[in-house]
Design an enzyme around this catalytic site. Structure first.
Site, PDB file in Angstrom:
ATOM      1  N   ASP A  48       9.691   2.852   9.316  1.00 27.50           N
ATOM      2  CA  ASP A  48       8.439   2.347  10.249  1.00 27.50           C
ATOM      3  C   ASP A  48       9.218   1.747  12.245  1.00 27.50           C
ATOM      4  OD1 ASP A  48       6.912   0.445  11.779  1.00 27.50           O
ATOM      5  OD2 ASP A  48       7.417  -1.156  10.422  1.00 27.50           O
ATOM      6  N   ASN A 105       6.999   0.733  14.404  1.00 27.86           N
ATOM      7  CA  ASN A 105       6.641  -0.068  15.304  1.00 27.86           C
ATOM      8  C   ASN A 105       6.384  -1.781  14.680  1.00 27.86           C
ATOM      9  OD1 ASN A 105       4.891   0.053  13.068  1.00 27.86           O
ATOM     10  ND2 ASN A 105       3.414   0.693  14.698  1.00 27.86           N
ATOM     11  N   ASP A 163       4.942  -2.942  11.979  1.00 31.90           N
ATOM     12  CA  ASP A 163       4.078  -3.405  10.912  1.00 31.90           C
ATOM     13  C   ASP A 163       4.544  -3.184   9.660  1.00 31.90           C
ATOM     14  OD1 ASP A 163       4.278  -0.721  10.844  1.00 31.90           O
ATOM     15  OD2 ASP A 163       2.315  -0.589  11.589  1.00 31.90           O
ATOM     16  N   ASP A 217       5.131   4.944   9.659  1.00 27.83           N
ATOM     17  CA  ASP A 217       4.847   6.056  10.350  1.00 27.83           C
ATOM     18  C   ASP A 217       5.471   7.072  10.376  1.00 27.83           C
ATOM     19  OD1 ASP A 217       6.640   5.373  12.723  1.00 27.83           O
ATOM     20  OD2 ASP A 217       5.728   3.335  12.315  1.00 27.83           O
ATOM     21  N   ASP A 230       1.042  18.331   2.565  1.00 28.51           N
ATOM     22  CA  ASP A 230      -0.119  18.243   1.484  1.00 28.51           C
ATOM     23  C   ASP A 230      -1.390  18.742   2.137  1.00 28.51           C
ATOM     24  OD1 ASP A 230      -0.052  17.207  -0.876  1.00 28.51           O
ATOM     25  OD2 ASP A 230       1.987  16.097  -0.560  1.00 28.51           O
ATOM     26  N   ASP A 282      -1.637  19.882  -4.028  1.00 30.26           N
ATOM     27  CA  ASP A 282      -1.620  18.458  -4.357  1.00 30.26           C
ATOM     28  C   ASP A 282      -3.180  19.033  -6.322  1.00 30.26           C
ATOM     29  OD1 ASP A 282      -1.378  15.208  -5.269  1.00 30.26           O
ATOM     30  OD2 ASP A 282      -3.552  15.902  -5.227  1.00 30.26           O
ATOM     31  N   GLU A 284       0.498  22.336  -6.752  1.00 33.40           N
ATOM     32  CA  GLU A 284       1.442  21.121  -8.256  1.00 33.40           C
ATOM     33  C   GLU A 284       0.270  21.094  -9.301  1.00 33.40           C
ATOM     34  OE1 GLU A 284       0.923  16.355  -8.688  1.00 33.40           O
ATOM     35  OE2 GLU A 284      -0.678  17.152  -7.781  1.00 33.40           O
ATOM     36  N   HIS A 312       7.028  11.913  -5.373  1.00 32.36           N
ATOM     37  CA  HIS A 312       6.534  10.236  -5.221  1.00 32.36           C
ATOM     38  C   HIS A 312       5.671  10.001  -6.483  1.00 32.36           C
ATOM     39  CE1 HIS A 312       3.093  13.439  -4.410  1.00 32.36           C
ATOM     40  NE2 HIS A 312       2.938  12.081  -4.340  1.00 32.36           N
ATOM     41  N   ASP A 313       5.973  10.131  -7.585  1.00 33.90           N
ATOM     42  CA  ASP A 313       5.213   9.782  -8.741  1.00 33.90           C
ATOM     43  C   ASP A 313       5.905   9.636  -9.791  1.00 33.90           C
ATOM     44  OD1 ASP A 313       2.756   9.824  -7.142  1.00 33.90           O
ATOM     45  OD2 ASP A 313       2.097  12.431  -8.195  1.00 33.90           O
TER      46      ASP A 313
END
Length: 557
Positions: free
Chosen positions: A21, A23, A25, A29, A98, A199, A256, A326-327
Site C-alpha cells: 500500500d 498511500n 488507505d 495498489d 487477468d 479466469d 484456469e 490467491h484461491d
C-alpha cells in the site's frame, strides 16, 4: 520440443490488494507494486501475473468487473498502470493480466442494459431464463453456495451466475459477446501487455438446454459442472479467440481450467492445434478436498496425479506447475510443516515445483515461506466463499462454529490473501493505515527484511532455483520419469535431456526415511546442484538417510 520464452519463464503472481500500500488507505495498489519492482528483479522472476485491477464493485475482490478498460479507484489510474508496465519492461519483466470473461459484474454497462427489457439489444449478452414449475430454471449450484440463478423482478426472469449473484455469466453463444471480448483483448495487448491468465475459461460453453443435474454422489458434479465445464463449443470458441486475437502476438496465455483431464489440456495447449500456451489443472489441488472435513492426503496419490500430467503432456502440450495462488492455502502449511521445519519444507516444496517440466508459478509470499493464518473470529475473514460457507453451515445447517472455523483456517482463500509481510514494523510494513484484512500475527519472524538478511533463507533458495533454471536447459525441457512409485515418504524422479540427467530426491515428511537408488540408474560421476541441508560431496547416493523435508538435486554423468 520447441523452445519458447514462456516455457523458460518463472511467473510471479501479485494479488494487488495485499501486496503493498503506497498511500496509507490499507489497500495495496499499483504505485505500491511500482515501488517493489526491484525486489522482483532481485528474486529473478521474469513474468508477473497481476490479479484483476479493473473497475469493480469488489464483490469478489476484483473478479467482478464493471469496466474492462479502466482501473479500480482503490488501485490507482491507467496512468499508474502504464508507469507500472514501463517499469517492468525496463527491468526485463513481462506483464500478464487477468482476463475474466466467463462473467462480468452486475454493474457492468452490458448487464445494466441487459436487465432493462427482454428485447434490449444486450439481453442476449447474458443467460436469462424463465422459472420452471415455480422455481429456478434448473438445479445448478453456485460455487459460492446456493442456487446458480438469481431472480430479477424487472423482467420476471432469472439470470445464471456460477459464482456470486453479482457475477452474471456472459452468453458466449452470442457472437457479439465474443466480438466485444476480442476487441477488449486487442486493446490491452496494444497497451503492451505480454499475455493473459484466463479466469475459469473452460466454463464459457454450456450444454444447450441447461439440463438439471441428476442425483450424484460425486460432489464434483453436484454443481452441474458436467453441463458447464469443457462444454461442446469450448474448443471452437478458443480457436476463434486464437484466430481473432492470440495468433497476432507473441504472448503467454494460461487458462484456469477446473474439471479438466490431460486430454482436455492437450486439446487446448497443443502447439500446432491448440489455442492456449498452458492451463492450470486442479487435480493435485483436490487431493485433500472435502467441503465438510479436513481430509488427509497421500504422497502416492500426489505422485500418480503429477506423473500422469507430466507424462501425458510430454511433447503434446505444456504444464503450469504450482502449489498455491490467491484461491489456495499456503503450501508450507498444506503440504509441508509450518512450525518446526518451515524453512526446510518451504525449500523442499520449491524444489518440487521448479523441477517438474512446465512453467513454474510463485505466489507472493511463497518465496519467504509465508504460512496460513488462523483468525479467531469469522468477522476477521473477508472472502465471500468462506463467509457464505460459514453462513450456510453454521446459521442454516447448525454446524458447530469451531468446526467450520477450523475448515476455513485449513482451506480458506484468505490464507493466501493476508497482506504481504515486508518487515517487522506495524502491519508488517504493508501499510501505514489500517489494513483491509488483518496481517498474519507471525510477521515479526517471517518477513522480507528478515529473509534478505539471512543467507540461508527461503528467498535466496528461490533465487538460486531461478538462476539454475536459466543456466541449465534440462530444468525446462528435460523429460520426467518417476522412481520409487510406492514410497509414501520420498518423492524422487529423474529429468533427462539428450545426455544430460538430473536426479531429484524429496522427503515429504518430518521423518528420516532411507533413500535407495534403483539399480537401473547408473552413473559415473555426480554433481550436487541444489540442497536444503549441508551435504558432504563424497557421500554415496546409492543409499543414504534423508533428514526431515530434505531436498537434493544431483546432475548425473
Amino acid at each position: 520440443m520447441k523452445q519458447a520464452w514462456w516455457k523458460e519463464s518463472v511467473v510471479y503472481q501479485i494479488y494487488p490488494r495485499s501486496f503493498y500500500d503506497s498511500n496509507g488507505d490499507g489497500i495495496g495498489d499499483l504505485r505500491g507494486i511500482i515501488q517493489k519492482l526491484d525486489y522482483l528483479k532481485e528474486l529473478g522472476v521474469n513474468v508477473v501475473w497481476l490479479s484483476p485491477v479493473y473497475k469493480s464493485p469488489n464483490d469478489d475482490n476484483g473478479y467482478d468487473i464493471s469496466d474492462y478498460q479502466d482501473i479500480m479507484d482503490e488501485f490507482g489510474t491507467l496512468a499508474d498502470w502504464r508507469e507500472l508496465i514501463a517499469g517492468m519492461h525496463e527491468r526485463g519483466i513481462k506483464l500478464v493480466m487477468d482476463l475474466v470473461v466467463n462473467h462480468t459484474s452486475d454493474e457492468h454497462r452490458w448487464f445494466q442494459e441487459s436487465r432493462q427489457s427482454k428485447d434490449n439489444p444486450y439481453r442476449d449478452y447474458y443467460i436469462w431464463r424463465p422459472g420452471k414449475d415455480g422455481r429456478e430454471p434448473n438445479n445448478w449450484k453456485s460455487f459460492f453456495g446456493g442456487s446458480a440463478w438469481q431472480y430479477d423482478e424487472l423482467t420476471g426472469e432469472y439470470y445464471l451466475h456460477l459464482f456470486s449473484k453479482k457475477q452474471p455469466d456472459l452468453n458466449w453463444e452470442n457472437p457479439n459477446v465474443r466480438k466485444d471480448v476480442f476487441k477488449m483483448m486487442h486493446w490491452w495487448l496494444k497497451q503492451g501487455v505480454d499475455g493473459f491468465r484466463m479466469d475459469v475459461i473452460n466454463l464459457i460453453s454450456k450444454v444447450p438446454g441447461l439440463p438439471d443435474v441428476p442425483p450424484v454422489n460425486d460432489d464434483r458434479y453436484q454443481f452441474g459442472s458436467q453441463y458447464f465445464a469443457n462444454g461442446p463449443r469450448l474448443l471452437e470458441f478458443l480457436d476463434e479467440m486464437k484466430r481473432s486475437v492470440l495468433s497476432h502476438y507473441d504472448i503467454l496465455t494460461v487458462g484456469e481450467t477446473p474439471f479438466v483431464t490431460t486430454k482436455h489440456a492437450i486439446d487446448m495447449t497443443n502447439e500446432e492445434t491448440g489455442a492456449l500456451k498452458m492451463v492450470f489443472q486442479f487435480e493435485h489441488m483436490d487431493i485433500d478436498r472435502d467441503r465438510g472435513s479436513i481430509k488427509a492426503w497421500k504422497l502416492t496419490e500426489l505422485k500418480r496425479i503429477m506423473s500422469r500430467w507430466q507424462n501425458d503432456l510430454e511433447g503434446k502440450g505444456w504444464n503450469s506447475i504450482y502449489l498455491t495462488n490467491h484461491d489456495q492455502p499456503r503450501p508450507v502449511s498444506r503440504f509441508g510443516n509450518d512450525t518446526q521445519y518451515r524453512v526446510e519444507s518451504a525449500k523442499m516444496l520449491a524444489t518440487f515445483t521448479h523441477l517438474q517440466q512446465g512453467t513454474p508459478y510463485v505466489y507472493q509470499g511463497e518465496e519467504i515461506g509465508m504460512t496460513n493464518v488462523a483468525f479467531e473470529s469469522i468477522n476477521d475473514y473477508r472472502d465471500i466463499e468462506s463467509l457464505n460457507m460459514y453462513k450456510e453451515l453454521v446459521e442454516e445447517k447448525g454446524w458447530n462454529p469451531d468446526d467450520v472455523l477450523a475448515l476455513i483456517r485449513a482451506k480458506g482463500r484468505d490464507n493466501a490473501r493476508t497482506p504481504m509481510q515486508w518487515d517487522d514494523s506495524p502491519n508488517a510494513g504493508f501499510t501505514t493505515g489500517t489494513p483491509w484484512m488483518k496481517v498474519n500475527p507471525n510477521y515479526p519472524a517471517i518477513n522480507v527484511k528478515q529473509a534478505l538478511a539471512d543467507p540461508n533463507s527461503v528467498f535466496y533458495y528461490y533465487q538460486k532455483l531461478l538462476r539454475l533454471r536459466k543456466e541449465y536447459p534440462i530444468f525446462v525441457y528435460g523429460s520426467y520419469d518417476l522412481i520409487l512409485d510406492d514410497d509414501e515418504a520420498i518423492y524422487a524422479f529423474t529429468r533427462t535431456l539428450d545426455n544430460d540427467r538430473l536426479l531429484v530426491i524429496l522427503n515429504f515428511t518430518a521423518q528420516t526415511p532411507v533413500f535407495t537408488l534403483p539399480s537401473n540408474i547408473v552413473f559415473a560421476d555426480k554433481e550436487l546442484l541444489l540442497n536444503n541441508y549441508a551435504v558432504e560431496s563424497s557421500e554415496d547416493i546409492r543409499q543414504f538417510t534423508l533428514r526431515p523435508y530434505e531436498a537434493r538435486v544431483y546432475r548425473l554423468r
